[in-house]
Design a protein around this motif. Structure first.
Motif, mmCIF file in Angstrom:
data_model
loop_
_atom_site.group_PDB
_atom_site.id
_atom_site.type_symbol
_atom_site.label_atom_id
_atom_site.label_comp_id
_atom_site.label_asym_id
_atom_site.label_seq_id
_atom_site.Cartn_x
_atom_site.Cartn_y
_atom_site.Cartn_z
ATOM 1 N N ARG A 195 -3.913 -4.210 -2.731
ATOM 2 C CA ARG A 195 -3.926 -5.482 -1.991
ATOM 3 C C ARG A 195 -3.220 -6.572 -2.789
ATOM 4 N N ALA A 224 0.833 -1.202 0.000
ATOM 5 C CA ALA A 224 0.000 0.000 0.000
ATOM 6 C C ALA A 224 0.870 1.254 0.000
ATOM 7 N N GLU A 280 -7.238 2.982 -1.014
ATOM 8 C CA GLU A 280 -8.231 2.819 -2.075
ATOM 9 C C GLU A 280 -9.308 3.904 -1.979
ATOM 10 N N THR A 281 -9.729 4.217 -0.743
ATOM 11 C CA THR A 281 -10.778 5.230 -0.558
ATOM 12 C C THR A 281 -10.321 6.606 -1.000
ATOM 13 N N ASP A 333 -4.966 -4.090 6.839
ATOM 14 C CA ASP A 333 -6.140 -4.044 5.956
ATOM 15 C C ASP A 333 -6.758 -2.651 5.934
ATOM 16 N N THR A 368 -2.367 -10.042 -4.546
ATOM 17 C CA THR A 368 -3.232 -11.032 -5.175
ATOM 18 C C THR A 368 -3.292 -12.271 -4.308
ATOM 19 N N ASP A 419 -6.038 0.261 -5.591
ATOM 20 C CA ASP A 419 -6.185 -1.012 -4.887
ATOM 21 C C ASP A 419 -4.838 -1.734 -4.926
ATOM 22 N N CYS A 450 -11.179 4.713 7.720
ATOM 23 C CA CYS A 450 -9.942 5.199 7.128
ATOM 24 C C CYS A 450 -9.088 5.823 8.238
ATOM 25 N N ARG A 507 -14.111 -3.414 2.831
ATOM 26 C CA ARG A 507 -13.033 -4.244 2.302
ATOM 27 C C ARG A 507 -13.453 -5.710 2.397
ATOM 28 N N PHE A 521 -4.810 -0.487 3.479
ATOM 29 C CA PHE A 521 -5.179 -0.749 2.086
ATOM 30 C C PHE A 521 -6.522 -0.091 1.760
ATOM 31 N N ALA A 522 -7.470 -0.185 2.704
ATOM 32 C CA ALA A 522 -8.787 0.407 2.484
ATOM 33 C C ALA A 522 -8.684 1.929 2.376
#
Length: 421
Positions: free
Chosen positions: A395, A329, A387-388, A380, A397, A393, A412, A421, A383-384
């Protein structure tokens, strides 16, 4: 996930350890490697352990199955003869092992070198990962720190020296003893040093691999070939075996015609001495199982200090590893920001210095907070947040076959906004 499956003198009887040690790490690792991201196998005279990095929850069963198959042990017989540790506990266990805290003789020094060689062997086999590398390197650093900071190394005695101490009660004068040594490895060299400390001067070495002369010349001792082995054995007062041979190097035939008492010390696992040798008149056999029974109690003060250092080192390793959980991230955020930066520099090259300084300052707080959140096990949420706020994104794979967890709402860490998420 880091995972350790360990079978040792604390979890299994020596006959089971003997079977497990017979195949060697070089035979066990290939059975495990295809099913995990990485594996390092540590095999010593009183333990066999596999450390792996994996994303699969059932990897412990794969390791256990590989160990039992390689050793030819029935799964039912192996059941309950091992322990399984994960992540921070796996690291703490390895650090304790490297420091000699889990050895038959607390504080014994040989194990540190064996841990380093296990990592080297895995590198040659191409089965390490960055996390396994770091964990084994931290184990070595911790072992050295404990050795320098506590009395554990001074209090701890090697298996060789303990075996010789157990022999003391049967000998009046070490300086008159004639010793035949089987093996040319690390334990053989340690044995020579321990014998010389006791005043022994008559030492001869035998090597089934033909390295006896070279080893003898290096350490200033005699050597004997296979043709003269029986004569040398029956003329000796003490036989000490410490080889990697899968088959016994001393049998009843080796001491056939013995006309005087003979003390046989077997430091091998698998056994270097056929147990039937103890039935020959005049032979006294001391093996690893006997040494274990007579191993001294831990030096409590030194051990407590060493264990505290192990726990601290393991906690720091876990913190660093957790902080790296948000690294994708952080990298994605920086790439996004620097992409925008390069666009602006292209439009306003005269402002490059000021723009780079501004972006650096803007990234500092989110980067620091992201690492803090990851260290708390909240990667996590990072990462959220990325993205927000930025529509990126990052994260990792998921491995094929992994079930995606059900979505949950998180806040956040920068704005407090709710994201799914």
């Amino acid at each position: 996930m880091l995972l350790c499956v360990s079978a040792s003198h604390k979890t299994a009887p020596f006959d089971v350890l003997e079977q497990l040690s017979a195949p060697g790490a070089e035979n066990i690792a290939p059975l495990i490697a295809p099913s995990v991201d990485g594996v390092v196998v540590l095999s010593t005279c009183n333990r066999i352990e596999a450390y792996v990095e994996t994303e699969t929850a059932d990897s412990a069963e794969v390791i256990i199955d590989a160990m039992s198959k390689a050793a030819g042990i029935d799964a039912a017989e192996f059941a309950g003869r091992y322990t399984v540790k994960t992540d921070g506990k796996a690291a703490e266990h390895l650090f304790a092992v490297a420091a000699g805290l889990e050895s038959v003789v607390i504080g014994e020094g040989e194990i540190g070198g064996q841990v380093r060689r296990a990592l080297t062997d895995a590198r040659h086999q191409g089965t390490t990962t960055s996390d396994l590398e770091r964990m084994f390197q931290r184990a070595t650093e911790t072992q050295k720190a404990i050795k320098n900071a506590t009395a554990l190394g001074r209090a701890g005695r090697s298996l060789v020296r303990l075996a010789l101490e157990l022999t003391d009660s049967r000998l009046a004068d070490w300086t008159t003893q004639k010793v035949l040594l089987f093996g040319t490895g690390m334990y053989a060299a340690a044995t020579i040093a321990a014998l010389r400390d006791r005043g022994v001067t008559d030492i001869t070495v035998y090597s089934s691999s033909g390295r006896g002369k070279m080893f003898g010349d290096k350490y200033g001792i005699g050597h004997v070939t296979k043709a003269g082995l029986v004569a040398a054995a029956t003329a000796s007062d003490i036989l000490i075996t410490c080889t990697n041979s899968d088959e016994p190097v001393v049998t009843p035939d080796t001491v056939a015609g013995l006309a005087k008492p003979l003390f046989v010390i077997d430091l091998g696992l698998p056994r270097n001495v056929d147990p039937a040798t103890a039935d020959v008149a005049g032979v006294t056999l001391l093996d690893l199982e006997t040494i274990r029974v007579h191993a001294p109690l831990e030096e409590l003060q030194a051990t407590d200090a060493a264990r505290a250092m192990v726990k601290d080192a393991a906690a720091r390793f876990a913190d660093v590893r957790r902080s790296r959980g948000a690294q994708p991230a952080i990298v994605a955020l920086r790439q996004h920001a620097f992409g925008l930066l390069e666009d602006e520099i292209a439009r306003h090259p005269e402002s490059e210095g000021a723009l780079r300084h501004l972006v650096g300052r803007l990234l500092h707080t989110p980067t620091t907070r992201a690492a803090d959140y990851a260290m708390q096990g909240r990667a996590d949420e990072v990462f959220a947040a990325i993205e927000t706020l930025f529509g990126v994104d990052a994260r990792p794979t998921l491995p094929e076959g992994t079930v995606q967890p059900a979505p949950v709402e998180v806040a956040c860490p920068v704005t407090g906004a709710i994201a799914t998420r």
